[in-house]
Enzyme design. Structure first.
Site, PDB file in Angstrom:
ATOM      1  N   CYS A   1       0.706 -13.150  -5.656  1.00  0.00           N
ATOM      2  CA  CYS A   1       0.493 -11.886  -4.949  1.00  0.00           C
ATOM      3  C   CYS A   1       1.638 -11.633  -3.964  1.00  0.00           C
ATOM      4  O   CYS A   1       1.959 -12.509  -3.152  1.00  0.00           O
ATOM      5  CB  CYS A   1      -0.840 -11.925  -4.203  1.00  0.00           C
ATOM      6  SG  CYS A   1      -2.275 -11.867  -5.299  1.00  0.00           S
TER       7      CYS A   1
ATOM      8  N   CYS B   1       0.848  -1.202   0.000  1.00  0.00           N
ATOM      9  CA  CYS B   1       0.000   0.000   0.000  1.00  0.00           C
ATOM     10  C   CYS B   1       0.882   1.251   0.000  1.00  0.00           C
ATOM     11  O   CYS B   1       0.656   2.199  -0.761  1.00  0.00           O
ATOM     12  CB  CYS B   1      -0.901   0.024   1.234  1.00  0.00           C
ATOM     13  SG  CYS B   1      -1.997  -1.373   1.415  1.00  0.00           S
TER      14      CYS B   1
ATOM     15  N   ASP C   1      -2.177 -17.171  -0.292  1.00  0.00           N
ATOM     16  CA  ASP C   1      -1.587 -15.836  -0.193  1.00  0.00           C
ATOM     17  C   ASP C   1      -2.017 -15.150   1.095  1.00  0.00           C
ATOM     18  O   ASP C   1      -1.193 -14.583   1.829  1.00  0.00           O
ATOM     19  CB  ASP C   1      -1.994 -14.985  -1.391  1.00  0.00           C
ATOM     20  CG  ASP C   1      -1.475 -13.561  -1.262  1.00  0.00           C
ATOM     21  OD1 ASP C   1      -0.255 -13.369  -1.364  1.00  0.00           O
ATOM     22  OD2 ASP C   1      -2.293 -12.655  -1.022  1.00  0.00           O
TER      23      ASP C   1
ATOM     24  N   ASP D   1      33.048   4.085  26.235  1.00  0.00           N
ATOM     25  CA  ASP D   1      33.734   5.142  26.962  1.00  0.00           C
ATOM     26  C   ASP D   1      33.747   4.702  28.427  1.00  0.00           C
ATOM     27  O   ASP D   1      32.940   3.868  28.840  1.00  0.00           O
ATOM     28  CB  ASP D   1      32.979   6.455  26.800  1.00  0.00           C
ATOM     29  CG  ASP D   1      33.551   7.552  27.667  1.00  0.00           C
ATOM     30  OD1 ASP D   1      34.763   7.804  27.563  1.00  0.00           O
ATOM     31  OD2 ASP D   1      32.796   8.125  28.469  1.00  0.00           O
TER      32      ASP D   1
END
Length: 708
Positions: free
Chosen positions: A360, A19, A687, A404
């Site tokens: 798909c 989308c 799908d 550090d």
């Protein structure tokens, strides 16, 4: 021509990566639109817009044409708001499920009474049901996305009707609508993972007015910097601030993930959303609601979701070729067997349509961004802020972590332990050193000034400000001339250190202390030793890294003996006496062996954080921790580094699982289709099933918890 300005739009119905890709392609075709970022996870479209060339309404019209709903411009900054949650049947996709389902049921019932009309009834149901998808397919094609899932669906449904399989076509459309609805539900769950943070901040605050007993209840949005609020036991802190009176333990777990309540007294910082446990506090507001810790976390995570990770970009590029390639394969399935081997046309057209549905790309395209989004949300809910998918990916690939020392592996609150006077008394040495350091921000200098104040010493006057030589010394002009407070190495460069001084320095450093030298001209006036204790979880944090096979190193400008004492205590390597440029060079050398993470306090370590593959800032929710580096440990614990890496590795593993699921299911169903086993409805179910499996697998990351 007007200058480009940022424009951000919230979009409903954009619930998968494909989308987002359609919207992105549509925006690219519009003049005056640049820097496009579409995030289906955040449900936003962000871009730079020249409104003389493309007005905002055109942007919204294009989004609507693609089948999505623009719900108004979203501010780039401001108070985060939760989206309105509709029941599934109130959503457009939910309504489409009801409509396509009703059309199928109606055709089924009427066909029982009108059997001669069965084919036409199902054909009408299928064509009516596919119409919304066909319109979206056409809009996508016109806006630069001809090969979308709607295109595949429409072609398959219309083709099925044409060859007399209208009943299956209607079922396929209904199942496809259900799949889209499930994507919406899944996307909503992922967004809720971040939006849950909004609920941590109360809606109202008790503000002090004219005196301590004049209290009014106002909206949190109305608070301004400098307001004083009363936080009672059990109340949540309404916005970031500092305690001006009272004492209480505060539960910061909702914000930083730190499980142990923290004692807050006068001067202590408190964060929006944390819970006051047992005493009343009066808090002066230092950040308005739109800029408190919770708001900044939400904005930063949304920005991180908008920025695509490298693997997500790779999948996007692959999908651009995958879909047209899949359509070509489906066409070959239709044409080759009948033309080359005399196969039955209707049989192979049917199998070609099934191949279209199997092809798909939804599950594949969503595989990476769904996992990245869930990983970012899971991290934020545990006080681990990761500013982008790229940083999340890189964390899982690091081979070494450089720390550090001061403020990272240690508490950052060194204390003076010894004062050795060579000229005058101890208090004189300490007072002169404190005068030189009085305006410093360095932890050692602050500790020296605090020690002098604790002894009630009067500091000599200085003429002008102190001059700092990074990594070496601070020099200031006192009444008797220039004085410097510097490292033993700096002192040795300025004047000779006799054997007794050198022996004293060696002994103090052997105890894990940092030694500074007070020089007056070329004269050594004294030594001051300080010690900064390791954080209580530092050894455990280093052990977790080495257990994961990651090399842990401390990079410090401190002397070698002190560094080795700390490193030996914590179980890691030490590279000492590194000036800022040498620390950068060390980072570069380590990067040659593989990606490296640098962990620092986010202020003095900014160059090293930037030079590393991924920079991690300590900071307990401070501004610097949120704005510096690629990740921040809001709980301010060393163990958070291993937790970040573990989450990243879990996310990377999840991505590969998703890709395997998506491509594996397609391969299986492609084979069964070619052998005539798979029907059209089974193909679309495959799908949809792959999409559901991939999404559900990604959502598992939301429950990923760091080891306690």
């Amino acid at each position: 021509m007007a200058a480009e300005s940022p424009y951000k739009l919230r979009i409903e119905g954009m619930d998968c990566a494909s989308c987002a890709l359609k919207i992105e392609n549509a925006m690219r075709r519009l003049p005056g639109v640049t820097d496009i970022n579409v995030s289906y996870a955040a449900g936003t479209l962000a871009l730079q817009l020249d409104e003389d060339r493309t007005p905002q309404r055109v942007i919204e019209e294009n989004v609507k044409a693609l089948g999505y709903t623009p719900i108004g411009a979203a501010a780039e900054a401001g108070i985060p708001r939760k989206r309105e949650r509709l029941p599934w049947w109130g959503d457009v996709k939910g309504q489409l499920v009801l409509i396509t389902g009703a059309l199928f049921v109606l055709a089924f019932v009427l066909a029982r009474f009108l059997p001669d009309w069965e084919r036409w009834l199902y054909s009408a149901a299928a064509l009516a049901g596919v119409l919304p998808f066909a319109r979206r397919a056409l809009a996508g094609a016109l806006s630069g996305s001809p090969f979308t899932i709607e295109t595949l669906m429409t072609a398959a449904a219309v083709g099925a009707v044409a060859i007399g399989e209208a009943e299956e076509a209607a079922v396929v459309i209904f199942l496809f609508a259900i799949g889209e609805l499930l994507e919406t539900v899944a996307a909503g769950r992922a967004r809720a993972g971040i939006e849950a943070l909004i609920d941590l901040v109360p809606r109202t605050a008790r503000r002090q007015r004219n005196d301590a007993f004049d209290i009014e209840e106002i909206s949190v949005d109305a608070l301004v910097i400098g307001d004083v609020v009363v936080v009672r036991p059990g109340d949540r802190v309404p916005s970031d601030g500092k305690v001006i009176s009272g004492s209480s333990e505060v539960d910061e777990a909702p914000v930083t993930g730190e499980s142990v309540p923290v004692l807050k007294e006068m001067g202590a910082k408190v964060y929006a959303g944390s819970i006051n446990a047992n005493g009343e506090l009066r808090v002066e507001i230092t950040h308005v609601a739109a800029d408190n810790t919770i708001a900044r976390i939400i904005h930063l995570v949304e920005e991180a979701q908008e920025a695509k990770a490298p693997m997500a970009r790779m999948i996007d590029r692959f999908s651009r070729w995958y879909t047209p390639g899949a359509m070509i394969v489906a066409l070959l399935v239709v044409l080759v067997p009948p033309l080359a081997f005399g196969g039955d046309w209707s049989t192979w057209i049917y199998r070609g349509l099934a191949t279209l549905l199997i092809a798909c790309p939804c599950a594949l395209v969503i595989s990476t961004p769904a996992a990245i989004t869930s990983g970012l949300a899971a991290a934020a809910r545990q006080g681990l802020l990761i500013k982008g998918g790229a940083a999340l990916e890189t964390l899982g690939k690091v081979t070494a972590v450089a720390f550090d020392k001061t403020g990272t592996l240690t508490l950052g609150r060194p204390r003076v332990t010894d004062v050795v006077a060579r000229v005058g008394a101890e208090n004189e040495v300490l007072a002169r050193a404190a005068a030189v350091e009085r305006n410093t921000s360095h932890p050692l200098g602050i500790a020296i000034v605090e020690a002098a104040q604790a002894r009630g010493l009067e500091l000599p006057a200085t003429f002008g400000g102190g001059i700092a030589t990074p990594g070496k010394a601070v020099t200031a002009r006192l009444k008797g001339g220039f004085a410097s407070v510097g490292s033993p190495r700096y002192a040795a460069e300025q004047t000779g250190l006799d054997a007794k001084i050198a022996e004293t320095i060696t002994a103090l450093e052997g105890e894990g202390k940092t030694v500074v030298v007070l020089l007056s001209g070329k004269t050594v006036e004294g030594l001051i030793a300080l010690r900064d204790e390791p954080r209580e979880d530092a050894a455990e944090g280093v052990k977790r890294l080495t257990d994961q096979g990651i090399k842990a190193i401390v990079l410090t400008g401190d002397n070698a003996r002190t560094a080795q004492a700390i490193a030996g205590q914590l179980g890691l390597e030490a590279r000492a006496e590194l000036l800022p440029d040498a620390k950068l060079a060390e980072i570069g050398t380590l990067k040659q062996a593989g990606p490296i993470a640098m962990v620092g306090d986010g202020i003095n370590d900014a160059p090293a954080l930037a030079a590393s593959s991924v920079g991690i800032a300590m900071g307990g929710g401070t501004d610097v921790a949120l704005e510096t580096a690629d990740a921040a440990l809001l709980k301010n614990r060393v163990t958070g580094v291993a937790e970040l890496i573990a989450l990243s590795r879990a996310t990377l593993g999840n991505i590969w699982q998703n890709i395997t699921i998506a491509l594996g299911l397609k391969a299986v169903f492609l084979a069964t289709t070619l052998f005539g086993v798979t029907t059209l409805w089974m193909a679309i179910l495959a799908d949809t099933g792959a999409t559901v499996l991939v999404t559900a697998n990604a959502l598992r990351l939301l429950s990923h918890r760091a080891r306690d």
